[in-house]
Each structure stands twice: as structure tokens, then as C-alpha cells.
Design an enzyme around this catalytic site. Structure first.
Site, mmCIF file in Angstrom:
data_model
loop_
_atom_site.group_PDB
_atom_site.id
_atom_site.type_symbol
_atom_site.label_atom_id
_atom_site.label_comp_id
_atom_site.label_asym_id
_atom_site.label_seq_id
_atom_site.Cartn_x
_atom_site.Cartn_y
_atom_site.Cartn_z
ATOM 1 N N GLU A 90 -8.722 -2.494 5.144
ATOM 2 C CA GLU A 90 -8.151 -2.024 6.412
ATOM 3 C C GLU A 90 -9.053 -0.986 7.070
ATOM 4 O O GLU A 90 -9.233 -0.980 8.286
ATOM 5 C CB GLU A 90 -6.754 -1.446 6.161
ATOM 6 N N ASP B 59 0.813 -1.215 0.000
ATOM 7 C CA ASP B 59 0.000 0.000 0.000
ATOM 8 C C ASP B 59 0.849 1.268 0.000
ATOM 9 O O ASP B 59 0.581 2.202 -0.752
ATOM 10 C CB ASP B 59 -0.945 -0.007 1.205
#
Length: 247
Positions: free
Chosen positions: A143, A33
Site C-alpha cells: 500500500e 492490517d
């Protein structure tokens, strides 16, 4: 994917313009990410983007991967080793509480890990103040929904460019952007402790969370895990509660 990336880059440029800052920075961990976000901010503000590498008792492989990311997108970088800072602060806190006989050994690992995340946040904001940059977050949709981030740690950011994208979509974006293959293929880990992986800690997989977010059928046990995580972490997404005087 080209259209999607162009839209994100334009959005990032708009955030810089609207806030009047000089540029953007991101903590580069060596994971997927942050690698994608580093590439995106480099495209958005080529001359005013910064990748910050912050080892803190970190796996040497992750540090090497963070450097690989920096080289792959040619972003300006700075490295701040937080290992000693963390050790001094954490040991000091432990010592004071142990003297009172109130240190909770069961919470030791999590407290240690969260302090790492919050020291990294403080480092990013110190640099952001110096450069007059925004701190760019790296949370993806999975997330964010499950609350898999540290409150006022990696959750302490100014803007979130990939929070609407599933892990698989972020992986596809990484391939398009030219993120090194060894980073795309590695097991996701927040580098919180030795051997830690995201999926083991969450109790389910990113693929299953992605499927859930897309409205697909998933095993009941995984559904219960995801919904429990979402409910338990609502405070992370909503910020601090405040008292309201009713008139």
C-alpha cells in the site's frame, strides 16, 4: 515470527516513551492490517491501547469483523458512527458547488470516499488528543509503495509499524497473533463504497505487488501498473512541497 513481533512491540513501546504520550490507538476497520495493528498495540501497551470502530455507510459484516478483532485481542474500544456526519457535510459541499454549476459528477465517488477516510482521521486525532495517545497507521509495504491510501485520511498517522512488511507477511503475522480466520481470509477492502475491493481498484493483486517488491519477475503489464501507481502517488509519501528562497 515471534522475534519479529517482539521487535515491533518493543519499537512501539519506544515510540510511546520517546514522545511522552500515554498510549496508542488505531482505527479498526474489520480488515487484516488494522486487526494486526490492534493486536500489536495491545501487546505493547496493554492498559493504554484503544481500537476505534468508525462505521460510515459501512457494510455490517465489516463492523462485525471489527468487533471480532476487538474481542480477539481484548483491546478497549470505542465506536463513533460517522454516517450522519459524512452525509451532512458531503451534501452541504455538493449543494454549494452545484449552485455554481461546477460539480464534477465523474469525481463524485472518489470525493465521497476520501471524505470518509478524512473524517475517520479527524476522529482518531480527536480521541488521540483526549487520551494523549499516538495514532498508529495500518499501511503495509504494498500500500505504501503504490500510494494506496488517502492523503490526510488513512495516511494521516503518527507511526507506521507494519509498513516494511508485504501483505503475505502481514497475513502470516495475523495467524501468529490470533486474528480471527474470517478476517485473514476475506478480500481486502477499504470499505470506500459498496462492493469495493483493493485489488480491483489498484488494477493488480497484492501477491504480484509483493513479488515485485521482493525483486521477482512479474508480468510486464502488472509492472507498468505498479510503477505508474508509485510515480503518480509520490506526493503522498513526500508530504507538502514548500517554496525555497534561493540565496
Amino acid at each position: 515470527m515471534e522475534e519479529t513481533v517482539d521487535k515491533i512491540v518493543q519499537w512501539l513501546q519506544q515510540q510511546v516513551q520517546e514522545t511522552g504520550v500515554n498510549g496508542l490507538l488505531v482505527g479498526v476497520s474489520g480488515g487484516l492490517d488494522s486487526a494486526v495493528v490492534a493486536h500489536l498495540i495491545k501487546r505493547a501497551v496493554p492498559d493504554h491501547s484503544l481500537g476505534v470502530i468508525m462505521p460510515c455507510k459501512s457494510n455490517p459484516t465489516d463492523i462485525n469483523h471489527a468487533q471480532d478483532v476487538s474481542e480477539s485481542c481484548e483491546i478497549n474500544t470505542v465506536t463513533v458512527d460517522l454516517t450522519e456526519t459524512h452525509q451532512v457535510l458531503y451534501n452541504g459541499i455538493q449543494q454549494q458547488v452545484r449552485q455554481k454549476g461546477e460539480w464534477q459528477e465523474a469525481n463524485d465517488q472518489l470525493a465521497d470516499a476520501n471524505l470518509r477516510a478524512r473524517l475517520r482521521m479527524s476522529t482518531l486525532y480527536t480521541l488521540a488528543t483526549n487520551y494523549n495517545y499516538l495514532v498508529v497507521g495500518t499501511d503495509n509495504a504494498a500500500e505504501w509503495y503504490t500510494g494506496y491510501f488517502t492523503k490526510y485520511g488513512d495516511g494521516g498517522v503518527d507511526i507506521l509499524p507494519i509498513v516494511e512488511f508485504t501483505k503475505q507477511e502481514v497475513r502470516e503475522m495475523a495467524s501468529y497473533l490470533g486474528v480471527p480466520e474470517q478476517i485473514i481470509d476475506k478480500k481486502p477492502s477499504a470499505d470506500l463504497w459498496e462492493g469495493q475491493t483493493d485489488e480491483a481498484e489498484m488494477g493488480t493483486t497484492y501477491d504480484i505487488i509483493d513479488a515485485y517488491l521482493q525483486g521477482q519477475e512479474i508480468p510486464e503489464a502488472d509492472k507498468e501498473t505498479i510503477e505508474k501507481l508509485h510515480k503518480r502517488t509520490e506526493h503522498k509519501r513526500n508530504g507538502a512541497k514548500h517554496f525555497v528562497i534561493k540565496g
